[in-house]
Motif scaffolding. Structure first.
Motif, mmCIF file in Angstrom:
data_model
loop_
_atom_site.group_PDB
_atom_site.id
_atom_site.type_symbol
_atom_site.label_atom_id
_atom_site.label_comp_id
_atom_site.label_asym_id
_atom_site.label_seq_id
_atom_site.Cartn_x
_atom_site.Cartn_y
_atom_site.Cartn_z
ATOM 1 N N ASN A 20 0.846 -1.191 0.000
ATOM 2 C CA ASN A 20 0.000 0.000 0.000
ATOM 3 C C ASN A 20 0.887 1.248 0.000
ATOM 4 O O ASN A 20 1.555 1.542 0.978
ATOM 5 C CB ASN A 20 -0.924 -0.009 1.217
ATOM 6 N N ARG A 21 0.865 1.977 -1.090
ATOM 7 C CA ARG A 21 1.720 3.158 -1.252
ATOM 8 C C ARG A 21 0.963 4.458 -1.013
ATOM 9 O O ARG A 21 1.488 5.533 -1.278
ATOM 10 C CB ARG A 21 2.323 3.154 -2.657
ATOM 11 N N SER A 22 -0.234 4.395 -0.491
ATOM 12 C CA SER A 22 -1.053 5.606 -0.340
ATOM 13 C C SER A 22 -0.397 6.642 0.566
ATOM 14 O O SER A 22 -0.610 7.842 0.396
ATOM 15 C CB SER A 22 -2.446 5.255 0.175
ATOM 16 N N TRP A 23 0.403 6.219 1.521
ATOM 17 C CA TRP A 23 1.069 7.142 2.443
ATOM 18 C C TRP A 23 2.079 8.032 1.730
ATOM 19 O O TRP A 23 2.426 9.102 2.231
ATOM 20 C CB TRP A 23 1.751 6.366 3.568
ATOM 21 N N LEU A 24 2.552 7.612 0.548
ATOM 22 C CA LEU A 24 3.546 8.406 -0.181
ATOM 23 C C LEU A 24 3.022 9.780 -0.577
ATOM 24 O O LEU A 24 3.806 10.704 -0.790
ATOM 25 C CB LEU A 24 4.015 7.658 -1.429
ATOM 26 N N THR A 25 1.717 9.942 -0.683
ATOM 27 C CA THR A 25 1.164 11.249 -1.055
ATOM 28 C C THR A 25 1.472 12.313 -0.006
ATOM 29 O O THR A 25 1.504 13.497 -0.318
ATOM 30 C CB THR A 25 -0.350 11.155 -1.306
ATOM 31 N N LYS A 26 1.717 11.896 1.229
ATOM 32 C CA LYS A 26 2.023 12.854 2.304
ATOM 33 C C LYS A 26 3.469 13.324 2.282
ATOM 34 O O LYS A 26 3.789 14.352 2.858
ATOM 35 C CB LYS A 26 1.713 12.223 3.662
ATOM 36 N N VAL A 27 4.348 12.557 1.653
ATOM 37 C CA VAL A 27 5.771 12.896 1.593
ATOM 38 C C VAL A 27 5.992 13.753 0.352
ATOM 39 O O VAL A 27 5.776 13.303 -0.765
ATOM 40 C CB VAL A 27 6.644 11.629 1.541
ATOM 41 N N ARG A 28 6.400 14.987 0.557
ATOM 42 C CA ARG A 28 6.538 15.942 -0.545
ATOM 43 C C ARG A 28 7.917 16.560 -0.579
ATOM 44 O O ARG A 28 8.446 16.984 0.451
ATOM 45 C CB ARG A 28 5.505 17.077 -0.393
ATOM 46 N N PRO A 29 8.530 16.630 -1.779
ATOM 47 C CA PRO A 29 9.806 17.338 -1.889
ATOM 48 C C PRO A 29 9.595 18.832 -1.663
ATOM 49 O O PRO A 29 8.548 19.378 -2.039
ATOM 50 C CB PRO A 29 10.259 17.078 -3.327
ATOM 51 N N TRP A 30 10.580 19.461 -1.024
ATOM 52 C CA TRP A 30 10.470 20.905 -0.789
ATOM 53 C C TRP A 30 11.852 21.512 -0.741
ATOM 54 O O TRP A 30 12.812 20.897 -0.303
ATOM 55 C CB TRP A 30 9.702 21.187 0.503
ATOM 56 N N TRP A 31 11.923 22.768 -1.170
ATOM 57 C CA TRP A 31 13.186 23.510 -1.222
ATOM 58 C C TRP A 31 13.879 23.543 0.122
ATOM 59 O O TRP A 31 13.243 23.740 1.152
ATOM 60 C CB TRP A 31 12.926 24.957 -1.659
ATOM 61 N N GLY A 32 15.208 23.404 0.093
ATOM 62 C CA GLY A 32 16.022 23.634 1.279
ATOM 63 C C GLY A 32 15.972 22.560 2.338
ATOM 64 O O GLY A 32 16.463 22.764 3.438
ATOM 65 N N HIS A 33 15.393 21.406 2.039
ATOM 66 C CA HIS A 33 15.313 20.347 3.038
ATOM 67 C C HIS A 33 16.409 19.309 2.789
ATOM 68 O O HIS A 33 16.161 18.111 2.703
ATOM 69 C CB HIS A 33 13.920 19.721 3.029
ATOM 70 N N THR A 54 -5.571 21.413 2.297
ATOM 71 C CA THR A 54 -6.399 20.457 1.576
ATOM 72 C C THR A 54 -5.564 19.215 1.284
ATOM 73 O O THR A 54 -4.335 19.277 1.205
ATOM 74 C CB THR A 54 -6.914 21.045 0.252
ATOM 75 N N ASP A 55 -6.234 18.084 1.139
ATOM 76 C CA ASP A 55 -5.535 16.844 0.825
ATOM 77 C C ASP A 55 -4.875 16.946 -0.539
ATOM 78 O O ASP A 55 -5.367 17.635 -1.433
ATOM 79 C CB ASP A 55 -6.504 15.663 0.843
ATOM 80 N N GLN A 56 -3.775 16.238 -0.696
ATOM 81 C CA GLN A 56 -3.077 16.192 -1.977
ATOM 82 C C GLN A 56 -3.886 15.369 -2.961
ATOM 83 O O GLN A 56 -4.513 14.392 -2.594
ATOM 84 C CB GLN A 56 -1.690 15.563 -1.801
ATOM 85 N N GLU A 57 -3.838 15.769 -4.201
ATOM 86 C CA GLU A 57 -4.488 15.012 -5.268
ATOM 87 C C GLU A 57 -3.426 14.548 -6.246
ATOM 88 O O GLU A 57 -2.314 15.052 -6.257
ATOM 89 C CB GLU A 57 -5.519 15.886 -5.978
ATOM 90 N N GLY A 58 -3.749 13.585 -7.060
ATOM 91 C CA GLY A 58 -2.832 13.176 -8.109
ATOM 92 C C GLY A 58 -1.967 11.991 -7.748
ATOM 93 O O GLY A 58 -0.828 11.913 -8.171
ATOM 94 N N GLY A 59 -2.486 11.074 -6.950
ATOM 95 C CA GLY A 59 -1.736 9.863 -6.664
ATOM 96 C C GLY A 59 -0.686 10.038 -5.603
ATOM 97 O O GLY A 59 -0.778 10.914 -4.744
ATOM 98 N N ASP A 60 0.355 9.226 -5.707
ATOM 99 C CA ASP A 60 1.368 9.185 -4.653
ATOM 100 C C ASP A 60 2.481 10.218 -4.817
ATOM 101 O O ASP A 60 3.372 10.315 -3.996
ATOM 102 C CB ASP A 60 1.963 7.779 -4.528
ATOM 103 N N GLY A 61 2.447 11.003 -5.898
ATOM 104 C CA GLY A 61 3.454 12.040 -6.111
ATOM 105 C C GLY A 61 4.757 11.532 -6.682
ATOM 106 O O GLY A 61 5.721 12.286 -6.803
#
Length: 109
Positions: A20-33, A54-61
């Protein structure tokens, strides 16, 4: 609600995650991290002072990581003028709820 990480971490998670890869939608790349990550927590239920996202849309990112590894992002041109450092935030500028946390009694007592 979100975990902001370096794009290389997201790429590795996308490569290695199984089941189950649904949790991957919460992990997001961001500048400076590059040397740390941030966790954005969910708002407590019924808290009028907390504004969630708002919740992320578009799959697991995992399908839109190419941008983060493009030459323009990996090797941006230097700024024409050095950026000015931001002014520090003073206690007076904090919302009252933040000041209350900073002035709360020590939890160890």
């Amino acid at each position: 609600q979100r975990i902001f990480v370096n794009a290389a971490i997201k790429k590795a998670l996308c490569r290695d995650a199984r089941g189950n890869r649904s949790w991957l939608t919460k992990v997001r790349p961001w500048w400076g991290h590059d040397y740390h990550f941030h966790i954005r927590m969910l708002c407590p239920p019924g808290n009028p002072d907390c504004h969630g996202q708002t919740d992320q849309e578009g799959g697991d990112g995992c399908d839109d990581l190419a941008y983060w590894f493009s030459d323009a992002v990996l090797h941006p041109p230097p700024p024409k003028e050095p950026p000015k450092p931001p002014q520090p935030i003073t206690m007076a500028q904090l919302p009252p709820s933040c000041r209350a946390v900073l002035h709360a009694p020590d939890a160890k007592n």
